[in-house]
Design a protein around this motif. Structure first.
Motif, short mmCIF file in Angstrom:
data_model
loop_
_atom_site.label_atom_id
_atom_site.label_comp_id
_atom_site.label_asym_id
_atom_site.label_seq_id
_atom_site.Cartn_x
_atom_site.Cartn_y
_atom_site.Cartn_z
N VAL A 1 -20.31 31.97 -37.58
CA VAL A 1 -19.44 33.03 -37.10
C VAL A 1 -18.85 33.87 -38.23
O VAL A 1 -18.27 34.93 -37.99
N ASP A 2 -18.98 33.38 -39.46
CA ASP A 2 -18.50 34.09 -40.64
C ASP A 2 -19.13 33.43 -41.86
O ASP A 2 -19.74 32.36 -41.74
N PHE A 3 -18.98 34.04 -43.00
CA PHE A 3 -19.61 33.49 -44.21
C PHE A 3 -19.11 32.10 -44.55
O PHE A 3 -19.84 31.31 -45.13
N GLU A 4 -17.90 31.80 -44.19
CA GLU A 4 -17.32 30.50 -44.52
C GLU A 4 -17.07 29.63 -43.29
O GLU A 4 -16.37 28.62 -43.40
N LYS A 5 -17.60 30.01 -42.14
CA LYS A 5 -17.26 29.26 -40.93
C LYS A 5 -18.44 29.12 -39.98
O LYS A 5 -19.09 30.10 -39.62
N GLU A 6 -18.68 27.88 -39.57
CA GLU A 6 -19.65 27.55 -38.53
C GLU A 6 -18.92 26.69 -37.51
O GLU A 6 -18.10 25.86 -37.88
N VAL A 7 -19.23 26.89 -36.24
CA VAL A 7 -18.63 26.07 -35.19
C VAL A 7 -19.71 25.64 -34.21
O VAL A 7 -20.74 26.30 -34.08
N ARG A 8 -19.47 24.56 -33.53
CA ARG A 8 -20.41 24.11 -32.50
C ARG A 8 -20.30 25.04 -31.29
O ARG A 8 -19.22 25.53 -30.96
N LEU A 9 -21.42 25.24 -30.63
CA LEU A 9 -21.44 26.12 -29.47
C LEU A 9 -20.41 25.69 -28.43
O LEU A 9 -19.75 26.53 -27.82
#
Length: 127
Positions: free
Chosen positions: A106-114
């Protein structure tokens, strides 16, 4: 994530279409749990029949008989990361139960589970 981002960025290839339509200004790359990468581009036309880059990548994945997405990223032509729209989030969730665990960049420094992007599922009673 960086490799997948680069693949998505390289997929971006803007093209003008008839009467204010355009395609390719968003590129998407997704990696399946099997390690295969599929890509897609967006198609935007004035009558709203277009598709998102994520949907195009998902169609390629399904064409190859895979349903489980490990990680997905969409990139705009300026290099920024675009989180998937609600329609794309729902589509991913409907393909395979595993996809609740898909890592969405969702951003260069952020991933989240669906599943964090789709709380309070309407279809939980049918799982």
């Amino acid at each position: 994530m960086k490799n997948l981002y680069q693949i998505a960025l390289q997929t971006v290839s803007p093209i003008k279409l008839k009467k204010n339509g355009e395609a390719g200004h968003v590129g998407c790359a997704l990696e399946t749990v099997g390690g295969v990468v599929f890509t897609g581009i967006c198609i935007d036309v004035p009558c709203s029949i277009g598709i998102c880059a994520e949907q195009a990548a998902i169609a390629e994945m399904l064409k190859n008989r895979e349903t489980k997405i490990k990680r997905i990223v969409a990139v705009y032509e300026d290099g920024s990361i675009l989180p998937p729209c609600g329609r794309c989030r729902e589509l991913m969730s409907q393909l395979d139960l595993y996809n609740e665990n898909t890592m969405v960049v969702v951003d260069f420094e952020k991933e989240v589970r669906l599943k964090e992007l789709l709380p309070e599922r309407w279809d939980k009673k049918w799982d």
